[in-house]
Design a protein around this motif. Structure first.
Motif, PDB file in Angstrom:
ATOM      1  N   LEU A  38       0.891  -1.224   0.023  1.00  0.00           N
ATOM      2  CA  LEU A  38       0.117   0.004   0.027  1.00  0.00           C
ATOM      3  C   LEU A  38       0.901   1.178  -0.014  1.00  0.00           C
ATOM      4  N   ARG A  39       0.449   2.139  -0.985  1.00  0.00           N
ATOM      5  CA  ARG A  39       1.123   3.487  -0.971  1.00  0.00           C
ATOM      6  C   ARG A  39       0.119   4.570  -1.213  1.00  0.00           C
ATOM      7  N   LEU A  40      -0.182   5.284  -0.474  1.00  0.00           N
ATOM      8  CA  LEU A  40      -1.040   6.591  -0.547  1.00  0.00           C
ATOM      9  C   LEU A  40      -0.173   7.665  -1.462  1.00  0.00           C
ATOM     10  N   GLN A  41      -0.994   8.762  -1.940  1.00  0.00           N
ATOM     11  CA  GLN A  41      -0.361   9.584  -2.758  1.00  0.00           C
ATOM     12  C   GLN A  41       0.725  10.646  -1.984  1.00  0.00           C
ATOM     13  N   SER A  42       0.175  10.781  -0.729  1.00  0.00           N
ATOM     14  CA  SER A  42       0.963  11.487   0.015  1.00  0.00           C
ATOM     15  C   SER A  42       2.094  11.025   0.885  1.00  0.00           C
ATOM     16  N   TRP A  43       2.229   9.635   0.778  1.00  0.00           N
ATOM     17  CA  TRP A  43       3.258   8.928   1.497  1.00  0.00           C
ATOM     18  C   TRP A  43       4.605   8.896   1.115  1.00  0.00           C
ATOM     19  N   GLN A  44       5.753   8.724   1.794  1.00  0.00           N
ATOM     20  CA  GLN A  44       7.179   8.884   1.695  1.00  0.00           C
ATOM     21  C   GLN A  44       7.475   7.363   1.234  1.00  0.00           C
ATOM     22  N   LYS A  45       6.907   6.315   1.388  1.00  0.00           N
ATOM     23  CA  LYS A  45       7.440   4.874   1.139  1.00  0.00           C
ATOM     24  C   LYS A  45       6.168   4.007   0.730  1.00  0.00           C
ATOM     25  N   THR A  46       6.615   2.972   0.346  1.00  0.00           N
ATOM     26  CA  THR A  46       5.393   1.938   0.080  1.00  0.00           C
ATOM     27  C   THR A  46       5.542   1.054   1.398  1.00  0.00           C
ATOM     28  N   ILE A  47       4.124   0.488   1.665  1.00  0.00           N
ATOM     29  CA  ILE A  47       4.207  -0.482   3.078  1.00  0.00           C
ATOM     30  C   ILE A  47       4.036  -1.804   2.462  1.00  0.00           C
ATOM     31  N   SER A  48       4.686  -2.720   2.891  1.00  0.00           N
ATOM     32  CA  SER A  48       4.353  -4.307   2.607  1.00  0.00           C
ATOM     33  C   SER A  48       3.059  -4.680   3.476  1.00  0.00           C
ATOM     34  N   LEU A  49       2.251  -5.368   3.172  1.00  0.00           N
ATOM     35  CA  LEU A  49       1.040  -5.746   3.868  1.00  0.00           C
ATOM     36  C   LEU A  49       1.059  -7.442   3.799  1.00  0.00           C
ATOM     37  N   SER A  50       2.205  -7.987   4.184  1.00  0.00           N
ATOM     38  CA  SER A  50       2.340  -9.326   4.502  1.00  0.00           C
ATOM     39  C   SER A  50       1.486  -9.769   5.727  1.00  0.00           C
ATOM     40  N   LYS A  51       0.827 -10.722   5.640  1.00  0.00           N
ATOM     41  CA  LYS A  51       0.080 -11.198   6.739  1.00  0.00           C
ATOM     42  C   LYS A  51       0.706 -11.748   7.939  1.00  0.00           C
ATOM     43  N   SER A  52       1.977 -12.004   7.496  1.00  0.00           N
ATOM     44  CA  SER A  52       2.897 -12.710   8.835  1.00  0.00           C
ATOM     45  C   SER A  52       3.589 -11.387   9.543  1.00  0.00           C
TER      46      SER A  52
END
Length: 328
Positions: free
Chosen positions: A148-162
């Protein structure tokens, strides 16, 4: 932070923690809790949980044995006296106003005869409004995105369930630091996940809970009305958050509301320009979420620091938390 970690390792290696504990600094050690209970059973934000009820009792027993615990009236008296703090004092606070504070924390505090201040966001009392951090966590728990990465964010966040709990913490961090408002980001998040939280069982205290706790000697303070970050507000919005929360609380309770804690509470969420308005509204204390021991409390009464409790009780770690804190 690095120096603190190095100092901690040296203390542990040399077995010095207990010795140094006897020489810890004077000051007001404000300890802050949020939710109490089992984070694993929560369908919203697990990071809001400080510890279990059993661990809360251990924390409080240790604090009571090692500090003089003060209530709000005593805190204000110390400030008004303008005298230096020459003792190890403790002040206990809880933020947000979740119902587990009443169900689990309040009976323990009462049994141990320990006063505490509960900072509540009035817009969440007896309402169906889901707080933004809990809605964000719900989306992360239920969506099927890999990242996930929203327009105003500085980086992409992994959404791994683990690593779900860590993912939620990182997403919340991006929300708090982004240039866009929380409301704007929530709209974008709902669109990205394609999900809509349609039913929310209110998890916050009722007015009757607050009235009962106040009658038993606890202090109720403000935590704003809507829990919006103060630094994102204009002057009129800030004035409303301060005044409306105070007004609602004083209409229901028997005491004046003299203290407030900043929503989120790190250094980026408030500024010195707010202090005049906070004082004008009748507040005498304002609490941050910064990691310090309070020594110069007269000059810092609107940026009082608190030590966050966010894990099970461990005597050595708790002592290190106190020993490593700088003074303010």
């Amino acid at each position: 932070m690095l120096l603190s970690k190095i100092r901690t390792r040296i203390m542990r290696h040399l077995g010095m923690t207990h010795t140094l504990w006897n020489y810890r600094k004077n000051g007001v050690y404000c300890f802050n809790f949020h939710r109490i209970g089992d984070a694993n059973t929560c369908q919203y934000d697990p990071n809001v949980f400080s510890c279990s009820a059993e661990d809360l009792e251990q924390h409080l027993r240790f604090i009571k044995s090692n500090f003089d615990i003060i209530d709000q009236a005593s805190f204000i008296n110390i400030i008004n006296s303008n005298a230096p703090v020459d003792k190890k004092l403790a002040y206990i606070t809880f933020d947000d106003g979740y119902v587990d504070n009443y169900q689990l924390a309040f009976p323990i505090l009462t049994a141990l005869k320990i006063p505490a201040t509960f900072f509540v966001a009035t817009g969440l009392i007896e309402s169906k409004t889901i707080p933004w951090w809990d809605e964000i966590a719900w989306h992360i728990k239920h969506c099927h995105l890999d990242e996930l990465r929203l327009q105003s964010w500085q980086k992409t966040i992994s959404l791994s369930k683990s690593t779900e709990q860590l993912n939620i913490r990182e997403v919340l961090s991006q929300f708090k630091s982004a240039s866009a408002t929380i409301e704007e980001q929530l709209l974008e998040l709902r669109k990205a996940t394609g999900l809509l939280l349609e039913h929310y069982d209110n998890e916050f205290m009722t007015w009757q809970h607050l009235i009962e706790m106040e009658s038993a000697g606890m202090t109720i303070g403000a935590h704003s009305h809507s829990h919006r970050i103060f630094s994102s507000l204009n002057a009129n919005e800030l004035s409303h958050e301060l005044s409306y929360a105070k007004k609602l609380l004083e209409e229901q309770l028997s005491s004046q509301v003299l203290s407030i804690s900043y929503p989120v509470g790190d250094a980026s969420t408030y500024n010195f320009e707010m202090f005049d308005e906070i004082e004008r509204q009748g507040y005498q204390l304002a609490f941050t979420f910064r990691y310090y021991i309070n020594q110069e409390i007269q000059q810092n009464k609107f940026q009082l620091a608190r030590l966050s409790i966010s894990e099970p009780f461990d005597k050595i770690k708790f002592m290190e938390l106190c020993l490593n804190a700088p003074v303010l």
